[in-house]
Each structure stands twice: as C-alpha cells, then as structure tokens.
Write an enzyme that holds these catalytic residues in place. Structure first.
Site, mmCIF file in Angstrom:
data_model
loop_
_atom_site.group_PDB
_atom_site.id
_atom_site.type_symbol
_atom_site.label_atom_id
_atom_site.label_comp_id
_atom_site.label_asym_id
_atom_site.label_seq_id
_atom_site.Cartn_x
_atom_site.Cartn_y
_atom_site.Cartn_z
ATOM 1 N N LEU A 101 0.865 -1.166 0.000
ATOM 2 C CA LEU A 101 0.000 0.000 0.000
ATOM 3 C C LEU A 101 0.908 1.223 0.000
ATOM 4 C CD1 LEU A 101 -2.757 -0.912 2.638
ATOM 5 C CD2 LEU A 101 -2.912 -1.044 0.150
ATOM 6 N N ASP A 102 0.502 2.269 -0.718
ATOM 7 C CA ASP A 102 1.300 3.485 -0.751
ATOM 8 C C ASP A 102 1.519 4.022 0.661
ATOM 9 O OD1 ASP A 102 1.037 3.198 -3.467
ATOM 10 O OD2 ASP A 102 -0.539 4.707 -3.659
ATOM 11 N N LYS A 103 2.548 4.828 0.819
ATOM 12 C CA LYS A 103 2.875 5.376 2.134
ATOM 13 C C LYS A 103 1.691 6.117 2.747
ATOM 14 C CE LYS A 103 6.218 8.425 4.439
ATOM 15 N NZ LYS A 103 7.426 9.275 4.263
ATOM 16 N N HIS A 185 0.395 2.585 -7.718
ATOM 17 C CA HIS A 185 -0.529 3.730 -7.566
ATOM 18 C C HIS A 185 -1.774 3.584 -8.446
ATOM 19 C CE1 HIS A 185 2.316 5.727 -5.058
ATOM 20 N NE2 HIS A 185 3.078 6.213 -6.001
#
Length: 240
Positions: A101-103, A185
C-alpha cells in the site's frame, strides 16, 4: 505431525505435490528414504531432508493490520517507519507484507511468513479482487464512471482491466472501487485518468479478507481460522 503436512508447512510445495515427492523417494527421515505420506514426524527430533537438503519446520503465522498513513509496506527502510515496526509484541522474523500500500494509503494489509499463500494471492493470473474507499476531489459523471469500469489508460501498455465502481456516500464524495490488478498507484492513476484527484485512500478488502473495523490505524490481530480457511480456498491451496 504427518510427514506430508510437515513438508507442506515447511514450504516445499502443496500437499498433493509433496505426496508425489514422497512417493518418488525424494524425502528421507533420519537418513532413510520414506515413501509413506502419513509417517509421523517428531518436530525438532526427526531429521527430514528433501533432495538431500535438511528441511526445517517453520510455523506459518498470519496477521491483519490496519495500516496507517505515514509508514511504508516494507520489511526495512532507511528513511521511513515500516509496517513491521508497528508489531511490538510478536516476532517479526521472516514476516513480510502481502503486496504494498502506498505510504499515504491506509487500510487492510496481510502480514505473514507464508510465501506460497502470498504468491497465490498476488499472482496477476488469479485476479484477486481488492476494494478501496476513495475520498475524491469532485463528483463524477456517469461517463467517467463508465470509463473506470470499462478500463482506462494509466500509461501502461494496456488499459486497466474492468473495475467495479459504487458510491458509498456521493454527497461526501466517498467512492468504492474494486480492482483485480495491483499496479503501482493504480487507484490514484485510474481516477486521475478521468480528471479526478484522490484525497485519501483506504483498502477495505483483499479477496475474502475484510478489514476489521474494530482495528484502529496501526492496530493488528491474528487472522481468525475462518478467515484463513477462506483465503486458502480462494488461493486454491489444500488444507494444511
């Protein structure tokens, strides 16, 4: 523990593949070739080898984490806190996140040391659905929604695969998007392709595994047996 179960949990292969290895004489127990799949193994006492290499037993563990924003989905990072840094009361040896998962993305993340299950869940060919809750910068017209569901251009060689869109709260501009891919993303890029910005993103589910709403960001718990059984069935792994 049965020999075939021991080898399966050690990551040698699926139950059916392991049985084939045993029948072919590729497994020894205490120096003797063993062809009986139901041979009982004393963990820590019996020396088991596969093709001449000792096989150590490692108990598989599974944790559901509600990932908070601000940490990265990695086991190590020089600059940022990782999801493993959140686990304070358990051993993180050999644990890793299943996917990323993105930051700044929150929500469901599975942590395990079961490489086979992770591989199956992340394999593009299996098309495991993942649902996200997105806070959007604006309302969407029906044409934009239709594009998201049919597939959009996010700069890859091909359009994204069909997705499922639904409003959770249209007035609040909160949308649910279910995808069957896991590109970099991807959700943000998909909305950007139809002229919309994602202000906040949270993953709610991955396959049959649904985020426990009782977990605050940063909290975690072991998977329930029923949750794990459903995941293994989805991944087409035999019962261990």
């Amino acid at each position: 523990m049965r020999l075939d179960k021991y080898l399966t949990q050690a990551g040698i292969g699926t139950r059916s593949r392991v049985k084939e290895y045993i029948r072919k004489g590729m497994v020894t127990v205490d120096g003797v070739a063993e062809t009986c799949c139901d041979r009982k193994i004393a963990e820590g006492a019996s020396l088991v080898t596969f093709q001449g290499t000792p096989v150590g037993f490692q108990k598989t563990v599974y944790y559901m984490l509600n990932k908070p924003a601000g940490c990265v989905s990695a086991t190590k990072d020089r600059h940022d806190r990782t999801v493993l840094d959140l686990l304070k009361d358990i051993s993180t040896k050999d644990l890793f996140p299943v996917g990323r998962l993105d930051k700044d993305t929150e929500g469901l993340l599975l942590l395990t040391n079961d490489g086979m299950l992770a591989h199956r869940l992340l394999s593009p060919g299996r098309k495991i659905p993942k649902q996200y809750l997105a806070k959007l910068s604006q309302d969407l017209a029906s044409e934009q929604i239709a594009m998201l569901e049919a597939g959009v251009d996010i700069g890859e060689e091909r359009l994204t695969l069909p997705a499922v869109f639904a409003w959770r709260d249209r007035q609040a501009k909160e949308a649910l998007l279910t995808i069957i891919e896991g590109k970099f993303h991807q959700v943000k890029r998909m909305f950007a392709s139809v002229g919309c910005q994602v202000l906040a993103l949270r993953r709610l589910s991955m396959g049959t595994l649904v985020l426990d709403e009782g977990l605050a960001p940063g909290e975690y718990r072991p998977l329930e047996p029923e949750e794990l059984a459903k995941l293994r069935e989805l991944a087409k792994l035999e019962d261990r």
